[in-house]
Design a protein around this motif. Structure first.
Motif, mmCIF file in Angstrom:
data_model
loop_
_atom_site.group_PDB
_atom_site.id
_atom_site.type_symbol
_atom_site.label_atom_id
_atom_site.label_comp_id
_atom_site.label_asym_id
_atom_site.label_seq_id
_atom_site.Cartn_x
_atom_site.Cartn_y
_atom_site.Cartn_z
ATOM 1 N N ALA A 147 0.826 -1.216 0.000
ATOM 2 C CA ALA A 147 0.000 0.000 0.000
ATOM 3 C C ALA A 147 0.856 1.261 0.000
ATOM 4 C CB ALA A 147 -0.956 -0.005 1.197
ATOM 5 N N ALA A 148 1.916 1.285 0.813
ATOM 6 C CA ALA A 148 2.789 2.462 0.875
ATOM 7 C C ALA A 148 3.520 2.665 -0.447
ATOM 8 C CB ALA A 148 3.782 2.324 2.028
ATOM 9 N N TYR A 149 4.003 1.578 -1.031
ATOM 10 C CA TYR A 149 4.716 1.664 -2.302
ATOM 11 C C TYR A 149 3.812 2.231 -3.401
ATOM 12 C CZ TYR A 149 7.407 0.163 -6.363
ATOM 13 O OH TYR A 149 8.123 0.151 -7.540
ATOM 14 N N LEU A 150 2.604 1.673 -3.505
ATOM 15 C CA LEU A 150 1.676 2.147 -4.550
ATOM 16 C C LEU A 150 1.209 3.569 -4.274
ATOM 17 C CD1 LEU A 150 -0.411 -1.080 -5.159
ATOM 18 C CD2 LEU A 150 1.381 -0.113 -6.633
ATOM 19 N N ALA A 151 0.954 3.898 -3.018
ATOM 20 C CA ALA A 151 0.493 5.244 -2.688
ATOM 21 C C ALA A 151 1.511 6.285 -3.109
ATOM 22 C CB ALA A 151 0.212 5.351 -1.184
ATOM 23 N N GLU A 152 2.785 5.987 -2.893
ATOM 24 C CA GLU A 152 3.835 6.929 -3.285
ATOM 25 C C GLU A 152 3.818 7.154 -4.788
ATOM 26 O OE1 GLU A 152 8.657 7.017 -3.513
ATOM 27 O OE2 GLU A 152 7.766 6.201 -1.683
ATOM 28 N N ARG A 153 3.667 6.088 -5.567
ATOM 29 C CA ARG A 153 3.656 6.226 -7.022
ATOM 30 C C ARG A 153 2.382 6.891 -7.538
ATOM 31 N NH1 ARG A 153 7.218 3.873 -4.976
ATOM 32 N NH2 ARG A 153 9.166 3.425 -6.020
ATOM 33 N N LEU A 154 1.280 6.629 -6.877
ATOM 34 C CA LEU A 154 0.003 7.213 -7.310
ATOM 35 C C LEU A 154 -0.116 8.680 -6.941
ATOM 36 C CD1 LEU A 154 -2.354 4.236 -6.434
ATOM 37 C CD2 LEU A 154 -1.517 4.901 -8.710
ATOM 38 N N SER A 155 0.688 9.117 -5.970
ATOM 39 C CA SER A 155 0.647 10.521 -5.532
ATOM 40 C C SER A 155 1.522 11.417 -6.374
ATOM 41 C CB SER A 155 1.096 10.607 -4.063
ATOM 42 O OG SER A 155 0.192 9.910 -3.243
#
Length: 126
Positions: free
Chosen positions: A117-125
């Motif tokens: 979740a943290a990895y994807l959130a960083e890329r999606l932000s």
């Protein structure tokens, strides 16, 4: 297109604390993303990582119809076999592909050293 099934490892971890990750929850909920999840209930990495990711999606209010599960098996040679494995070039599990309007916008692959979740959130932000 292959029919998505259900991964038991995608049951949300009730101990995951959404209040500790507001930016992650906000990023996962920001758009009408589709989350495609390849994993195996037999896989230790999947059992360790997917329940927290499922809890993050739950906290973000992502509806089940936007989360596709693709159960994968391991062939004798170690390669992965399952729905859309070749089409999405899946080699390691868990792998999560995030799509927006049918286009891939982010991908998590097992070997990353941060939670899904943290990895994807960083890329999606970004």
């Amino acid at each position: 297109m292959a029919e998505a099934e259900t991964l038991e490892t995608m049951q949300p971890n009730p101990a995951w604390d959404a209040a500790s990750y507001p930016d992650v929850v906000d990023a996962l909920a920001a758009e009408e993303y589709t989350f495609k999840v390849w994993g195996g209930d037999w896989c230790g990495d999947c059992r360790g990582q997917l329940p927290d990711f499922a809890a993050a999606l739950d906290a973000a209010g992502v509806p089940a119809e936007r989360i596709d599960h693709y159960p994968v098996e391991k062939a004798d040679d170690g390669s992965k076999v399952g729905p859309l494995v070749e089409e999405y070039d899946i080699e390691l599990i868990p792998t999560v592909v995030v799509e927006l309007d049918g286009e891939e916008v982010a991908r998590f692959v097992e070997e990353e050293d941060v939670p899904i979740a943290a990895y994807l959130a960083e890329r999606l932000s970004n």
